[in-house]
Design a protein around this motif. Structure first.
Motif, PDB file in Angstrom:
ATOM      1  N   GLU A  62       0.945  -1.253  -0.066  1.00 39.22           N
ATOM      2  CA  GLU A  62       0.100   0.056   0.094  1.00 39.22           C
ATOM      3  C   GLU A  62       0.743   1.182  -0.010  1.00 39.22           C
ATOM      4  OE1 GLU A  62      -4.074  -1.942   2.069  1.00 39.22           O
ATOM      5  OE2 GLU A  62      -2.730  -0.072   3.130  1.00 39.22           O
ATOM      6  N   SER A  63       1.869   1.078   0.530  1.00 40.64           N
ATOM      7  CA  SER A  63       2.933   2.261   0.795  1.00 40.64           C
ATOM      8  C   SER A  63       3.761   2.748  -0.632  1.00 40.64           C
ATOM      9  CB  SER A  63       3.440   2.507   1.951  1.00 40.64           C
ATOM     10  OG  SER A  63       4.611   1.492   1.881  1.00 40.64           O
ATOM     11  N   ALA A  64       4.129   1.372  -1.229  1.00 44.88           N
ATOM     12  CA  ALA A  64       5.099   1.397  -2.256  1.00 44.88           C
ATOM     13  C   ALA A  64       6.546   1.629  -1.694  1.00 44.88           C
ATOM     14  CB  ALA A  64       4.609   2.181  -3.373  1.00 44.88           C
ATOM     15  N   ALA A  65       6.690   1.449  -0.288  1.00 45.11           N
ATOM     16  CA  ALA A  65       7.841   1.772   0.005  1.00 45.11           C
ATOM     17  C   ALA A  65       9.023   0.576   0.075  1.00 45.11           C
ATOM     18  CB  ALA A  65       7.911   2.139   1.637  1.00 45.11           C
ATOM     19  N   ARG A  66      10.392   0.781   0.172  1.00 46.96           N
ATOM     20  CA  ARG A  66      11.302  -0.011   0.171  1.00 46.96           C
ATOM     21  C   ARG A  66      11.228  -0.783   1.449  1.00 46.96           C
ATOM     22  NH1 ARG A  66      13.479   4.705  -1.783  1.00 46.96           N
ATOM     23  NH2 ARG A  66      14.440   4.694  -3.512  1.00 46.96           N
ATOM     24  N   SER A  67      11.639  -2.107   1.418  1.00 48.90           N
ATOM     25  CA  SER A  67      11.488  -2.861   2.495  1.00 48.90           C
ATOM     26  C   SER A  67      12.422  -2.366   3.797  1.00 48.90           C
ATOM     27  CB  SER A  67      11.982  -4.066   2.064  1.00 48.90           C
ATOM     28  OG  SER A  67      11.252  -5.038   1.147  1.00 48.90           O
ATOM     29  N   SER A  68      13.460  -1.763   3.486  1.00 48.00           N
ATOM     30  CA  SER A  68      14.594  -1.142   4.601  1.00 48.00           C
ATOM     31  C   SER A  68      13.666  -0.100   5.221  1.00 48.00           C
ATOM     32  CB  SER A  68      15.642  -0.878   3.773  1.00 48.00           C
ATOM     33  OG  SER A  68      15.651   0.016   3.153  1.00 48.00           O
ATOM     34  N   GLU A  69      12.891   0.680   4.276  1.00 47.78           N
ATOM     35  CA  GLU A  69      12.275   1.853   4.936  1.00 47.78           C
ATOM     36  C   GLU A  69      11.253   1.333   6.005  1.00 47.78           C
ATOM     37  OE1 GLU A  69      13.151   4.520   0.838  1.00 47.78           O
ATOM     38  OE2 GLU A  69      10.918   3.575   1.607  1.00 47.78           O
ATOM     39  N   VAL A  70      10.476   0.197   5.529  1.00 47.79           N
ATOM     40  CA  VAL A  70       9.312  -0.178   6.538  1.00 47.79           C
ATOM     41  C   VAL A  70       9.869  -0.790   7.649  1.00 47.79           C
ATOM     42  CG1 VAL A  70       7.374  -1.618   6.514  1.00 47.79           C
ATOM     43  CG2 VAL A  70       7.644   0.086   4.582  1.00 47.79           C
ATOM     44  N   LEU A  71      10.770  -1.709   7.484  1.00 50.30           N
ATOM     45  CA  LEU A  71      11.546  -2.399   8.454  1.00 50.30           C
ATOM     46  C   LEU A  71      12.306  -1.569   9.278  1.00 50.30           C
ATOM     47  CD1 LEU A  71      12.627  -5.717   6.759  1.00 50.30           C
ATOM     48  CD2 LEU A  71      10.741  -5.396   8.275  1.00 50.30           C
ATOM     49  N   GLY A  72      12.477  -0.248   9.043  1.00 49.34           N
ATOM     50  CA  GLY A  72      13.166   0.453   9.987  1.00 49.34           C
ATOM     51  C   GLY A  72      12.391   1.515  10.759  1.00 49.34           C
ATOM     52  N   LEU A  73      11.145   1.307  10.691  1.00 53.37           N
ATOM     53  CA  LEU A  73      10.141   2.187  11.141  1.00 53.37           C
ATOM     54  C   LEU A  73       9.956   1.999  12.958  1.00 53.37           C
ATOM     55  CD1 LEU A  73       6.916   2.252   8.920  1.00 53.37           C
ATOM     56  CD2 LEU A  73       8.325   4.018   9.623  1.00 53.37           C
ATOM     57  N   GLN A 164       8.910  -7.215  -5.149  1.00 50.18           N
ATOM     58  CA  GLN A 164       8.008  -7.486  -6.099  1.00 50.18           C
ATOM     59  C   GLN A 164       6.727  -6.483  -5.593  1.00 50.18           C
ATOM     60  OE1 GLN A 164       8.718 -11.427  -6.932  1.00 50.18           O
ATOM     61  NE2 GLN A 164       7.828 -11.065  -8.950  1.00 50.18           N
ATOM     62  N   LEU A 165       6.513  -6.587  -4.474  1.00 50.51           N
ATOM     63  CA  LEU A 165       5.315  -5.780  -3.666  1.00 50.51           C
ATOM     64  C   LEU A 165       5.560  -4.166  -4.233  1.00 50.51           C
ATOM     65  CD1 LEU A 165       4.880  -7.525  -0.378  1.00 50.51           C
ATOM     66  CD2 LEU A 165       3.543  -7.686  -2.319  1.00 50.51           C
ATOM     67  N   ARG A 166       6.898  -3.615  -3.889  1.00 51.19           N
ATOM     68  CA  ARG A 166       6.841  -2.231  -4.307  1.00 51.19           C
ATOM     69  C   ARG A 166       6.806  -1.934  -5.688  1.00 51.19           C
ATOM     70  NH1 ARG A 166       9.697   2.689  -3.330  1.00 51.19           N
ATOM     71  NH2 ARG A 166      11.483   3.118  -4.838  1.00 51.19           N
ATOM     72  N   ARG A 167       7.349  -2.896  -6.564  1.00 50.90           N
ATOM     73  CA  ARG A 167       7.328  -2.782  -8.195  1.00 50.90           C
ATOM     74  C   ARG A 167       5.942  -2.956  -8.246  1.00 50.90           C
ATOM     75  NH1 ARG A 167      10.594  -3.191 -12.446  1.00 50.90           N
ATOM     76  NH2 ARG A 167      12.287  -3.684 -11.152  1.00 50.90           N
ATOM     77  N   SER A 168       5.193  -3.887  -7.772  1.00 51.85           N
ATOM     78  CA  SER A 168       3.630  -3.990  -8.312  1.00 51.85           C
ATOM     79  C   SER A 168       2.851  -2.681  -7.917  1.00 51.85           C
ATOM     80  CB  SER A 168       3.229  -5.164  -7.525  1.00 51.85           C
ATOM     81  OG  SER A 168       3.964  -6.206  -8.020  1.00 51.85           O
ATOM     82  N   ALA A 169       3.236  -2.060  -6.775  1.00 53.15           N
ATOM     83  CA  ALA A 169       2.550  -1.126  -6.402  1.00 53.15           C
ATOM     84  C   ALA A 169       2.478   0.122  -7.338  1.00 53.15           C
ATOM     85  CB  ALA A 169       2.733  -0.630  -4.797  1.00 53.15           C
ATOM     86  N   LEU A 170       3.793   0.327  -7.749  1.00 52.23           N
ATOM     87  CA  LEU A 170       3.989   1.186  -8.374  1.00 52.23           C
ATOM     88  C   LEU A 170       3.535   1.387  -9.969  1.00 52.23           C
ATOM     89  CD1 LEU A 170       7.709   2.121  -7.519  1.00 52.23           C
ATOM     90  CD2 LEU A 170       5.771   3.745  -7.070  1.00 52.23           C
ATOM     91  N   THR A 171       3.344   0.137 -10.367  1.00 47.65           N
ATOM     92  CA  THR A 171       2.906  -0.309 -11.738  1.00 47.65           C
ATOM     93  C   THR A 171       1.550  -0.310 -11.572  1.00 47.65           C
ATOM     94  OG1 THR A 171       4.776  -2.202 -12.105  1.00 47.65           O
ATOM     95  CG2 THR A 171       2.680  -2.173 -13.346  1.00 47.65           C
ATOM     96  N   HIS A 172       0.898  -0.641 -10.608  1.00 46.59           N
ATOM     97  CA  HIS A 172      -0.656  -0.573 -10.738  1.00 46.59           C
ATOM     98  C   HIS A 172      -1.054   0.915 -10.507  1.00 46.59           C
ATOM     99  CE1 HIS A 172      -0.672  -4.841  -8.900  1.00 46.59           C
ATOM    100  NE2 HIS A 172      -0.422  -4.957 -10.203  1.00 46.59           N
ATOM    101  N   ALA A 173      -0.185   1.666  -9.720  1.00 45.91           N
ATOM    102  CA  ALA A 173      -0.850   3.239  -9.523  1.00 45.91           C
ATOM    103  C   ALA A 173      -0.428   3.858 -10.905  1.00 45.91           C
ATOM    104  CB  ALA A 173       0.218   3.946  -8.634  1.00 45.91           C
ATOM    105  N   ALA A 174       0.424   3.414 -11.755  1.00 46.95           N
ATOM    106  CA  ALA A 174       0.536   3.959 -13.102  1.00 46.95           C
ATOM    107  C   ALA A 174      -0.574   3.536 -13.859  1.00 46.95           C
ATOM    108  CB  ALA A 174       2.144   3.590 -13.777  1.00 46.95           C
ATOM    109  N   GLU A 175      -0.904   2.336 -13.831  1.00 50.59           N
ATOM    110  CA  GLU A 175      -1.911   1.732 -14.570  1.00 50.59           C
ATOM    111  C   GLU A 175      -3.324   2.563 -14.389  1.00 50.59           C
ATOM    112  OE1 GLU A 175      -0.517  -2.665 -15.216  1.00 50.59           O
ATOM    113  OE2 GLU A 175      -1.949  -2.424 -13.738  1.00 50.59           O
TER     114      GLU A 175
END
Length: 220
Positions: A62-73, A164-175
């Motif tokens: 949902e956030s399209a954030a990098r894994s490192s960004e989310v795990l660092g929260l 792939q979750l991040r990539r998918s989120a960005l692709t779906h937003a573009a679509e």
């Protein structure tokens, strides 16, 4: 290198250009597959997935954030009411990520009243001494590592990657028609060239777009 060759020729040390036969190595396009919407929906709604993983995977998508960004929260970086959090992007810039209802419903359950410490914790108490910021003072559990999070995701999905979750989120937003400025803010990228590698519209979405522009199809 070209300037050095020119100088050598001026000195009479060489006659021909030794670089003329060299060809620039082509840069291979990064075409790691995005997941389609049905795959994402099935994954995020799957039964039997632990609460921590359900929350992490949904937040990443949902956030399209990098894994490192989310795990660092950390918990105190979350604004649960407004469904957003402060993250440190690649390169060190402080930015904001946002999420939707699915994540908003899961996060309070995951935190279970905690107000400090890492958002995503290991299952057991830390066995080695870690920086205080990476340990929950109440439970003694450590911050969940990327390695462990990736292992669990790949095991549950048969080989998909968290990226792939991040990539998918960005692709779906573009679509869905998100403009470039929105996609840049959503992804945390600072250049359109970097963004273009991720927000790749699928062939199915491109066909739907083309069909919607076809005058003959609209008359049928």
């Amino acid at each position: 290198m070209a300037s050095a060759v020119g100088w050598w020729r001026d000195q009479g040390w060489i006659v021909e250009d030794p670089l003329r036969r060299l060809k620039r190595r082509p840069v291979e396009a990064d075409r790691t597959r995005s997941l389609d919407r049905g795959e994402v929906a099935e994954l995020l709604g799957r039964e039997g997935i632990a609460l921590r993983e359900r929350t992490l995977w949904r937040l990443l998508y949902e956030s399209a954030a990098r894994s490192s960004e989310v795990l660092g929260l950390d918990v105190d970086e979350l604004d649960l009411r407004n469904r957003r959090a402060r993250v440190r992007r690649k390169g060190g810039a402080v930015d904001v990520i946002v999420w939707r209802t699915g994540t908003a419903r899961l996060l309070p359950r995951l935190l279970d009243g905690r107000r400090t410490g890492p958002v995503f914790l290991t299952d057991r108490r830390a066995r080695v001494e870690l920086p205080p910021a990476d340990v929950d003072a109440g439970s003694g559990k450590a911050r969940l590592s990327y390695r462990r999070a990736a292992e669990l995701f790949e095991a549950a999905t048969g080989g998909w990657t968290l990226h792939q979750l991040r990539r998918s989120a960005l692709t779906h937003a573009a679509e869905d028609g998100a403009n470039t400025s929105t996609l840049l803010a959503y992804s945390g990228h600072t250049s359109v060239a970097s963004l273009a590698r991720y927000a790749r519209v699928s062939g199915e979405a491109l066909a739907r777009w083309q069909s919607g522009r076809d005058p003959a199809a609209r008359r049928r």
